[in-house]
Design a protein around this motif. Structure first.
Motif, short mmCIF file in Angstrom:
data_model
loop_
_atom_site.label_atom_id
_atom_site.label_comp_id
_atom_site.label_asym_id
_atom_site.label_seq_id
_atom_site.Cartn_x
_atom_site.Cartn_y
_atom_site.Cartn_z
N PHE A 13 -18.89 -3.90 -5.11
CA PHE A 13 -17.63 -4.79 -4.56
C PHE A 13 -16.42 -4.29 -3.83
O PHE A 13 -15.83 -4.78 -3.39
N ARG A 14 -16.64 -2.37 -3.40
CA ARG A 14 -15.73 -2.06 -2.70
C ARG A 14 -15.99 -2.01 -0.94
O ARG A 14 -17.16 -1.92 -0.57
N PHE A 15 -14.63 -2.20 -0.25
CA PHE A 15 -14.70 -2.72 0.65
C PHE A 15 -13.57 -2.46 1.19
O PHE A 15 -12.81 -1.95 0.73
N ASN A 16 -13.82 -1.98 2.67
CA ASN A 16 -12.60 -1.36 3.39
C ASN A 16 -12.44 -1.97 5.54
O ASN A 16 -13.78 -2.95 5.10
N CYS A 17 -11.62 -1.67 5.64
CA CYS A 17 -12.19 -2.02 7.20
C CYS A 17 -13.09 -1.47 8.16
O CYS A 17 -14.20 -1.88 8.85
N GLU A 18 -13.68 0.21 7.55
CA GLU A 18 -15.03 0.36 8.31
C GLU A 18 -15.96 0.22 7.60
O GLU A 18 -17.07 -0.26 8.32
N THR A 19 -16.31 -0.38 6.30
CA THR A 19 -17.93 -0.83 6.17
C THR A 19 -17.88 -2.36 5.98
O THR A 19 -19.24 -3.04 6.27
N ASP A 48 -15.44 -7.07 9.47
CA ASP A 48 -14.09 -8.84 10.39
C ASP A 48 -13.21 -8.64 9.33
O ASP A 48 -11.99 -9.82 9.56
N LEU A 49 -12.71 -7.88 8.29
CA LEU A 49 -11.53 -7.88 7.43
C LEU A 49 -9.80 -7.10 8.15
O LEU A 49 -9.09 -6.89 7.68
N THR A 50 -10.68 -6.50 9.64
CA THR A 50 -9.54 -6.18 10.32
C THR A 50 -8.07 -7.19 10.24
O THR A 50 -7.16 -6.47 10.73
N GLY A 51 -8.49 -8.02 10.36
CA GLY A 51 -7.10 -9.49 10.56
C GLY A 51 -6.43 -9.99 9.28
O GLY A 51 -6.13 -10.64 9.56
N HIS A 52 -7.31 -9.05 8.02
CA HIS A 52 -6.92 -9.92 7.11
C HIS A 52 -6.49 -8.26 6.25
O HIS A 52 -7.01 -8.43 4.81
N VAL A 53 -4.74 -8.21 6.97
CA VAL A 53 -5.09 -6.50 5.81
C VAL A 53 -3.25 -7.06 5.61
O VAL A 53 -2.26 -7.71 6.62
N ILE A 54 -2.91 -6.95 4.42
CA ILE A 54 -1.69 -7.45 4.30
C ILE A 54 -0.82 -5.90 3.65
O ILE A 54 -1.51 -4.90 2.24
N PHE A 55 0.44 -5.33 3.93
CA PHE A 55 0.63 -4.39 3.51
C PHE A 55 -0.70 -3.19 3.55
O PHE A 55 -1.36 -2.28 2.38
N ARG A 57 -3.78 -2.52 3.31
CA ARG A 57 -4.74 -2.89 1.96
C ARG A 57 -5.06 -4.93 2.53
O ARG A 57 -4.99 -5.78 2.81
N PRO A 58 -6.64 -4.22 2.90
CA PRO A 58 -7.50 -5.72 2.90
C PRO A 58 -7.53 -6.05 2.07
O PRO A 58 -7.72 -6.24 0.81
N ILE A 59 -7.31 -7.98 2.21
CA ILE A 59 -7.29 -8.59 1.97
C ILE A 59 -9.61 -9.72 2.03
O ILE A 59 -9.07 -9.82 2.61
N PHE A 60 -9.99 -9.95 0.81
CA PHE A 60 -11.20 -10.67 1.37
C PHE A 60 -10.65 -11.71 1.15
O PHE A 60 -10.09 -12.89 0.11
N PRO A 61 -11.05 -12.53 2.29
CA PRO A 61 -10.90 -14.17 2.01
C PRO A 61 -11.67 -14.69 0.96
O PRO A 61 -13.41 -14.66 0.86
N ALA A 62 -11.10 -15.84 0.32
CA ALA A 62 -11.95 -16.99 -0.85
C ALA A 62 -12.60 -17.30 0.01
O ALA A 62 -13.59 -17.90 -0.74
N SER A 63 -13.03 -17.62 1.34
CA SER A 63 -14.42 -18.55 1.68
C SER A 63 -15.32 -17.36 1.35
O SER A 63 -16.37 -17.99 2.30
N GLY A 64 -14.81 -16.12 1.31
CA GLY A 64 -16.39 -15.41 2.10
C GLY A 64 -16.80 -15.36 -0.06
O GLY A 64 -18.06 -15.13 0.31
#
Length: 502
Positions: free
Chosen positions: A477-483, A486-493, A495-502
């Motif tokens: 379950f570990r993820f980041n912008c490198e792995t 598509d999460l590049t635009g979902h970063v807050i402070f 930290r990548p935020i996994f979208p609920a729709s995912g």
């Protein structure tokens, strides 16, 4: 025989019984006075910090002592004490005799009152002519309590003045005082308005004046509210074809009044009340107190009262709730006030009700200063908590006639169990001459409840304490912008935020 107040207190109600049993087992064979006084003092002192309390009075801490029902005290509540002084009615031939035997301060106060009566006011010795109070003396008054008015007045006043001195000597602090009818004389002494000399002088003036109108009427206690009593009086007067002759002499509570007036009309009232199943009791008095019928003795009273007030009145040290004027006493308790006390209705119920409402029912307790409690029911009807010090012997229940010494300690135990704290147990448990020679008593181990909350095996404990799995924190379950680019635009402070729709 010496008696002791044993207070058993615990952190919880269920612990009272095993703690009492442990104490009894350790001290049931002890008869030494110093040890028992020290034990009484130590138990009471430790009980102040415990909410569950019970008490008993006895000559030893034996297993057959009858302990009171355990009560739970709110430690945040600190009630004050109001002394309540009764009027005529509770007198009896055995009054104060045992207290005179046990407590030198009580006997000294009674004798001083008699000396003042004879030496200052020129009256005959009350103690010699009645035989009351003095140990081993035979009472010369009838046991039916129907005494000459002078003896009733002196017996009540002497007893109440001596009880005030005794209460003070035992280290019991009071904050307020109320007097019912003649009880306002001793109330004045307890509050600091009067010296003992002044109080005895007022009693002498009252007794002499009352004797002039003895036989002018009767009184009856009626278990009815003010308005119902007024309606009954109106009916009786109409039937007798008279305009007056009955008056409400005292308003004792919302449910109780005292009626006074013509003896024949009082007898008629008694019959009507009994027929309607209303509580009624004809009082053992020979005067219609607190009515216009007393006006004939005003001149005699004022003549003698001038001598009593020759030195004026004192500065009160506590607040008093008047039963003559509504509310707190705001005027001097002088000759005029004393006459109003004789001629006006007694507003006892309002006085108690005012204190209860102003302090709150849990913040004040009432202690009746009387040869026998006659006001407790009225106080309870007003929402107060009432206690007494002594009672007259009851021939119907001889087993309950424990004696004034025993009853006094019971009354103090009741106050303490009600949460009242202003009791100096060092003075209460001292020797009769005031010595506080206490020793350290070894108390048994307190019976803590040592049972475990649950039973657990070693394997169960190991399972409970082992490191918990964290399924949502596993590597898959570990993820980041490198792995996940598509999460590049979902970063807050950062930290990548996994979208609920995912």
């Amino acid at each position: 025989m010496s008696l002791y107040l044993f207070v058993v207190a615990a952190l919880a109600g269920p612990t009272i019984l095993p703690w009492k049993d442990a104490l009894t087992k350790a001290y049931q064979d002890i008869t030494d006075d110093q040890v028992l006084r020290s034990l009484s003092y130590d138990l009471a002192r430790k009980a102040r910090s415990c909410p569950a309390r019970s008490f008993a009075v006895g000559s030893t801490l034996s297993s057959d002592l009858n302990f009171s029902q355990p009560v739970i005290v709110n430690s945040d509540v600190n009630p004050v004490l109001c002394l309540v002084f009764s009027g005529q009615g509770p007198q009896h031939v055995a009054m104060g005799r045992e207290l005179s035997t046990v407590f030198p301060v009580f006997l000294s106060a009674v004798k001083l009152c008699d000396e003042i009566l004879v030496g200052t006011y020129g009256q005959k010795s009350f103690l010699e002519r009645t035989g009351l109070f003095i140990p081993n003396e035979q009472a010369k008054l009838p046991e039916n309590q129907v005494w000459p008015i002078e003896e009733v007045v002196y017996s009540i006043v002497f007893m109440q003045l001596a009880l005030v001195d005794l209460v003070k000597s035992l280290g019991i602090e009071y904050t307020y005082a109320i007097g019912h009818s003649i009880g306002e004389i001793a109330m004045g002494y307890a509050s600091g308005h009067y010296t003992k000399k002044t109080a005895v002088g007022i009693a002498a003036a009252r007794a002499t004046a009352m004797a002039q109108v003895s036989g002018n009427g009767s009184m009856a206690a009626l278990g009815a509210c003010y308005h119902r009593a007024k309606y009954m009086i109106k009916q009786i007067l109409a039937d007798a074809n008279v305009e007056e002759g009955l008056w409400i002499a005292a308003i004792n509570s919302p449910k109780d009044v005292t009626i006074a007036g013509d003896s024949k009309l009082i007898d008629k009232l008694v019959l009507i009340a009994q027929g309607r199943k209303i509580f009624v009791a004809k009082l053992k008095v020979t005067c219609a107190f607190h009515t216009p019928l007393m006006d004939l003795c005003e001149k005699d009273f004022r003549t003698m009262a001038k001598l009593a007030f020759a030195e004026g009145t004192g500065t009160p040290v506590i607040r008093t709730m008047s039963t003559v004027d509504p509310g707190w006493l705001e005027r001097d308790m002088d000759e005029d006030y004393c006459w109003d006390n004789i001629s006006r209705p007694v507003l006892f119920g309002k006085a108690v009700d005012d204190i209860v409402k102003q302090r709150g029912p849990d913040n004040v307790v009432f202690l009746e200063i009387s040869p026998h409690p006659v006001l407790q029911a009225y106080i309870n009807h007003c929402g107060g908590k009432a206690f007494s010090l002594v009672r007259r012997p009851n021939p119907k229940t001889p087993a309950k006639n424990t004696g004034e010494y025993h009853q006094l300690l019971e009354g103090i135990g009741g106050l303490f169990s009600a949460g009242f704290k202003a009791i100096n147990f060092a003075e209460l448990c001292a020797t009769p001459d005031g010595q506080q020679d206490f020793i350290q008593c070894k108390l048994p181990e307190y019976p803590y409840n040592r049972s475990k909350c649950w039973s657990e095996s070693a394997s169960d404990r190991s399972m409970r304490l082992r490191e918990k799995r964290r399924p949502l924190a596993s590597t898959m379950f570990r993820f980041n912008c490198e792995t996940h680019p598509d999460l590049t635009g979902h970063v807050i402070f950062d930290r990548p935020i996994f979208p609920a729709s995912g």
